[in-house]
Design a protein around this motif. Structure first.
Motif, PDB file in Angstrom:
ATOM      1  N   VAL A  73       0.830  -1.200   0.000  1.00  0.00           N
ATOM      2  CA  VAL A  73       0.000   0.000   0.000  1.00  0.00           C
ATOM      3  C   VAL A  73       0.866   1.253   0.000  1.00  0.00           C
ATOM      4  O   VAL A  73       0.617   2.201  -0.753  1.00  0.00           O
ATOM      5  N   LEU A  74       1.894   1.269   0.832  1.00  0.00           N
ATOM      6  CA  LEU A  74       2.787   2.430   0.866  1.00  0.00           C
ATOM      7  C   LEU A  74       3.450   2.660  -0.491  1.00  0.00           C
ATOM      8  O   LEU A  74       3.570   3.797  -0.960  1.00  0.00           O
ATOM      9  N   LEU A  75       3.878   1.577  -1.116  1.00  0.00           N
ATOM     10  CA  LEU A  75       4.548   1.693  -2.417  1.00  0.00           C
ATOM     11  C   LEU A  75       3.611   2.287  -3.458  1.00  0.00           C
ATOM     12  O   LEU A  75       3.999   3.174  -4.231  1.00  0.00           O
ATOM     13  N   GLU A  96      -8.398  -2.183  -2.362  1.00  0.00           N
ATOM     14  CA  GLU A  96      -9.782  -1.833  -2.685  1.00  0.00           C
ATOM     15  C   GLU A  96     -10.456  -1.100  -1.531  1.00  0.00           C
ATOM     16  O   GLU A  96     -11.324  -0.258  -1.730  1.00  0.00           O
ATOM     17  N   ALA A  97     -10.066  -1.436  -0.296  1.00  0.00           N
ATOM     18  CA  ALA A  97     -10.660  -0.777   0.861  1.00  0.00           C
ATOM     19  C   ALA A  97     -10.105   0.625   1.079  1.00  0.00           C
ATOM     20  O   ALA A  97     -10.800   1.491   1.604  1.00  0.00           O
ATOM     21  N   ALA A 102      -5.965   1.405  -7.357  1.00  0.00           N
ATOM     22  CA  ALA A 102      -4.555   1.809  -7.412  1.00  0.00           C
ATOM     23  C   ALA A 102      -3.640   0.685  -7.874  1.00  0.00           C
ATOM     24  O   ALA A 102      -2.539   0.943  -8.360  1.00  0.00           O
ATOM     25  N   ASP A 103      -4.068  -0.573  -7.738  1.00  0.00           N
ATOM     26  CA  ASP A 103      -3.219  -1.701  -8.128  1.00  0.00           C
ATOM     27  C   ASP A 103      -3.544  -2.248  -9.507  1.00  0.00           C
ATOM     28  O   ASP A 103      -2.964  -3.259  -9.926  1.00  0.00           O
ATOM     29  N   THR A 104      -4.438  -1.611 -10.232  1.00  0.00           N
ATOM     30  CA  THR A 104      -4.807  -2.093 -11.566  1.00  0.00           C
ATOM     31  C   THR A 104      -3.584  -2.138 -12.480  1.00  0.00           C
ATOM     32  O   THR A 104      -2.862  -1.154 -12.632  1.00  0.00           O
TER      33      THR A 104
END
Length: 318
Positions: A73-75, A96-97, A102-104
């Motif tokens: 998440v930080l990255l 997602e929460a 952001a990870d797409t």
């Protein structure tokens, strides 16, 4: 500084992610947003471990591999996707929460040696458990390993965010994220409730977060009194249904996770006595916001503060 917003009592993980996405912090999570002017030089507090020398920090790593959920998440908050080799396969639900979408398109790893050799990262963000294996293979691919510890307080969050910011070559972004967090904490501290609520984070298990946990720090920042912090056990204490009835909190905080199915613990948390006495006094929160030490931990405290206002007036009665 973030202005707190109205929230619904029946808070679900999806609604929290919508709330966090509306906060000013969200713009910092987009790769297109750069650090604010004048924040390029991060003041050093001398406490950050794993900091890079100035000559190395100027060479930003181009293929960063994260091997721990919280590092994922930080990255994603600090660097554009084209500089990320992979994040862990566990990241999606937490992202997602907290950071929807952001990870797409970002590759994932399962923490295996083969993936390190195939992806050839130049920087590996590891946790305390994954660091030994990562260090053994780092030399083979020419990668630097940065071990990031878990956070149990806002002080830990400051240290970790600075550490990761230095490691990925984005100290300015780390400074901006922490400034936002500290602004939210300052607002909370200056708007303390007249009568702190007595609450406990209890989801049916025998363990509740007490002193020395990030959950306790979030509860304290929200202006409530965590009754589990008074237990003799450090961090997680034993707290069954009988103990809950004896403690008689004003509200019960119940964590919700998106990656687990129904369990006996869930059934305990929905006990008829809980339904009877704490109907309308249960606050659901997404576990991801409390499990990792992130700048959003201050936003979680603001969300709690808003939910307290929706509770029934007066003390809980038998």
């Amino acid at each position: 500084m973030t202005t707190p917003r109205k929230n619904e009592l029946s808070l679900k993980a999806a609604s929290v992610c919508r709330r966090l996405a509306c906060l000013p912090l969200a713009c910092l999570l987009l790769p297109a947003c750069g650090p604010a002017a004048g924040t390029e030089d991060l003041p050093s507090d001398g406490a950050s471990s794993g900091a890079l020398p100035a000559s190395v920090a100027t060479r930003k790593p181009a293929r960063i591999m994260s091997m721990m959920l919280c590092n994922d998440v930080l990255l994603l908050m600090m660097v554009p996707k084209d500089r990320i080799a992979s994040i862990t396969y566990l990241a999606h639900d937490a992202v997602e929460a907290l950071l929807p979408g952001a990870d797409t398109g970002v590759a994932v790893n399962h923490g295996t040696a083969e993936e390190i050799l195939l992806q050839k990262p130049d920087l590996i963000l590891a946790g305390t458990d994954s660091a030994p294996m990562a260090r053994k293979l780092a030399k083979a691919v020419g990668a630097r390993v940065v071990e990031v510890e878990a956070a149990h307080s806002f002080a830990d969050i400051r240290r970790i965010v600075r550490q990761v910011g230095e490691a990925v070559g984005e100290p300015g972004r780390a400074h901006v994220l922490l400034a936002e967090m500290d602004g939210n904490l300052a607002w909370l501290a200056s708007h303390q409730p007249a009568r702190p609520l007595r609450v406990v984070a209890w989801s049916g298990s025998q363990a509740v977060p007490g002193r020395g946990t990030l959950t306790n720090e979030i509860i304290a920042a929200s202006g409530a009194d965590n009754i589990a912090a008074r237990l003799l056990d450090n961090r997680y204490g034993s707290f069954g249904l009988e103990a809950l009835l004896a403690a008689w909190p004003d509200a019960i905080l119940q964590g919700e996770t998106r990656w687990s199915g129904p369990s006996l613990q869930d059934a305990q948390s929905m006990h008829p006595l809980i339904e009877r006495y704490w109907h309308g006094r249960r606050i659901a929160y997404p576990d991801a916001a409390y499990a990792c030490g992130l700048p959003q931990s201050a936003d979680a405290a603001i969300a709690l503060r808003n939910l307290y206002r929706e509770l029934p007036a007066g003390r809980l009665r038998w």
